[in-house]
Design an enzyme around this catalytic site. Sequence first.
Site, PDB file in Angstrom:
ATOM      1  N   HIS A 269      33.821  68.198  25.747  1.00 24.73           N
ATOM      2  CA  HIS A 269      35.110  67.766  25.190  1.00 24.73           C
ATOM      3  C   HIS A 269      36.181  68.400  26.059  1.00 24.73           C
ATOM      4  CE1 HIS A 269      33.430  66.048  21.510  1.00 24.73           C
ATOM      5  NE2 HIS A 269      32.726  67.146  21.329  1.00 24.73           N
TER       6      HIS A 269
ATOM      7  N   ASP B 242      21.848  68.758  23.931  1.00 23.05           N
ATOM      8  CA  ASP B 242      22.999  68.232  23.183  1.00 23.05           C
ATOM      9  C   ASP B 242      24.299  68.549  23.933  1.00 23.05           C
ATOM     10  OD1 ASP B 242      24.501  66.889  21.354  1.00 23.05           O
ATOM     11  OD2 ASP B 242      24.172  68.271  19.700  1.00 23.05           O
TER      12      ASP B 242
ATOM     13  N   GLY C 250      30.733  70.183  19.167  1.00 26.32           N
ATOM     14  CA  GLY C 250      29.966  70.007  20.402  1.00 26.32           C
ATOM     15  C   GLY C 250      30.255  71.085  21.417  1.00 26.32           C
TER      16      GLY C 250
ATOM     17  N   HIS D 226      17.942  67.687  17.545  1.00 26.73           N
ATOM     18  CA  HIS D 226      18.537  69.005  17.257  1.00 26.73           C
ATOM     19  C   HIS D 226      18.267  69.570  15.858  1.00 26.73           C
ATOM     20  CE1 HIS D 226      21.539  66.230  15.735  1.00 26.73           C
ATOM     21  NE2 HIS D 226      22.255  66.165  16.822  1.00 26.73           N
TER      22      HIS D 226
HETATM   23  O1  DOR Z   1      28.152  68.705  18.080  1.00 27.55           O
HETATM   24  C1  DOR Z   1      27.871  67.549  18.336  1.00 27.55           C
HETATM   25  N1  DOR Z   1      28.579  66.853  19.242  1.00 27.55           N
HETATM   26  N2  DOR Z   1      26.874  66.958  17.696  1.00 27.55           N
HETATM   27  C2  DOR Z   1      26.614  65.650  17.823  1.00 27.55           C
HETATM   28  O2  DOR Z   1      25.703  65.176  17.209  1.00 27.55           O
HETATM   29  C3  DOR Z   1      27.494  64.802  18.646  1.00 27.55           C
HETATM   30  C4  DOR Z   1      28.130  65.589  19.699  1.00 27.55           C
HETATM   31  C5  DOR Z   1      29.234  64.876  20.425  1.00 27.55           C
HETATM   32  O3  DOR Z   1      29.051  63.713  20.792  1.00 27.55           O
HETATM   33  O4  DOR Z   1      30.261  65.497  20.659  1.00 27.55           O
END
Ligand code: DOR
Length: 439
Positions: free
Chosen positions: A316, A312, A331, A239
Site C-alpha cells: 500500500h 500475502d 496489509g 493465511h
Molecule cells: O491484509 C490483507 N491485505 N489481507 C488481505 O486479505 C488482502 C490484502 C490486500 O489486498 O491488501
Amino acid sequence: MSDSTDGLPATVLIRGGTVVDRDGERRADVLIESGRVAAVDGDLTAPRGATVLEAGGCVVAPGLVDLHTHLRQPGREESETVESGARAASLGGFTAVVAMPNTEPALDSAEAVRHVLQLGAGVSAEVAVAAAITVGRAGERLAPMAELAGLGVRLFTDDGAGVQSAGLMRRAFEYATDLGVILAQHCEDSSLAAAGAMHEGAWSSRLGIPGMPSAAEEVMVARDIALARTTGGRIHFLHLSTAGSVELVGRAKREGLAVTAEAAPHHFSLTDGCVAGYDPLFKVNPPLRPADDVAAVKAGLADGTIDAIATDHAPHAPELKDLPFDQAPPGMLGLETALALAITELDLPLATVLGLLSWQPAAIAGLDPASGGEHGGPVAAGSAANLCVIDPTATWTVDLSRLASRSRNSPYGGRTLTGQVRHTLFRGEPVVVDGEARR
Ligand code: DOR
C-alpha cells in the site's frame, strides 16, 4: 548480465555451494546452459565465457514460489506493478508468484486475466494468476471459471474477502472439481468480523479498537471443510492465523480430505501486542493474533498441517496506508523478508523451510514439474534453471529505503534477520546477483 548471441541467457556456473532440494542435500556445482540445468556435480569447470556465481557457504535450491502475492496491477500502480512486484520477488528468492485477483477491476474475466498474464510475460519471475471465484469478488454470481481455467488459471479465490454464501461456495466446489482447479479461501465471516480492525481480545479491549474474533476465521474453515467433504472437492486455506483453524485443518487431513493450507510470515513472527502503538503497519487481515495462536501456527508448519509459507505481500503506497489505525487498509509487504523471517523465527531445518517456500507451494499452485510447471523440482540435469542461492547464516538489517517494492509498508524495518538471498536465477538468467537486482 551478458546474453549469448542466440538470445538465450549466458552459460552460468554456480560454484562451491550445497544443493538442497526435495531429494536431499549434496555438495555440488551447478552448470546452466540455455535456461536449463546442464550438469550438477562435485567439481565442474566453467566453460569459456561462462558467468561464474560464487556460492561458497551457500545453499543452492529450487526458486521459491509464493502462493499469495498482491501485485496491484491493474488499478493501484502507485502501490505496486507486476514489474516492481516481480523484482521484489526475485530479491526474495522467488522465481514464481501467484498474483491475487483483488485488483481494480478484479481478475474475474478472460480479458483481465489475459492482461495480467501479458504484463507478467517479460518480468523477472513467473507470474501465475489466481482468478476470482465470483464476479467482482462480490460473492453473488460465479465468475466464468471454465473460461478462466482455459487460460491456465489453476487457483480461484475472492481473496481480500471470503465467499460468504455456503450455497454459492458449494457450487464453486462442484465446478472446480469438474475443471480440475483449486479453490483458495480467505476465511473471514463478515458478520462476525464486522468492523473489526484487529484481533478481538485483551489488546483490542485495552486499545479501544474494534476486534475480529478468531471465530470469524474458524467458522469459515469449518464450513469449507464440510463442503469439501460433501463435494469431494479440493480447498486451499489462505493465511491461517488461529490455533482453532490449525486444529480443524489437521483433523480434515487426518480424515483424508483434499485440504491444504498456508501461513504468512507475520502470523508466525508478530503478535496482536504489536498494535499497542496504533501503528497501521501492524494492521493486516487476518489480524495479528496472541502468542498461543502464533505458537500453533509454528507447530502447524513444523508438523506438516500447514503446507506452505505464503507472503500475502500486500503493498500500500504511503499516502494510502498512513492513516489512523481504524481507517488504514490492512496489509504488509512480504516478498523481500519471507525467507529470512522463516529462517530466523522458525526452529526448523533449512530443507523443511525450503519445502514450505518452494516445492510444496509449487505443487499446490500447479507450478511444479509433476503438473507441467518449472518450479520446485529437483536441481538436476534437464530441469528448468529456476534457482535461488541462499546464505543461511548471513545476518542483515531490513532497510525499507532499499526495498524494490513500490511501497514501504513493512513492519520489519530495522529488524536484523538471519538468512540472505545471494543470487536468483530465472529461466537460467541471473536476475539477482550478490543481492542486487539485475533488472
Ligand atoms: O491484509 C490483507 N491485505 N489481507 C488481505 O486479505 C488482502 C490484502 C490486500 O489486498 O491488501
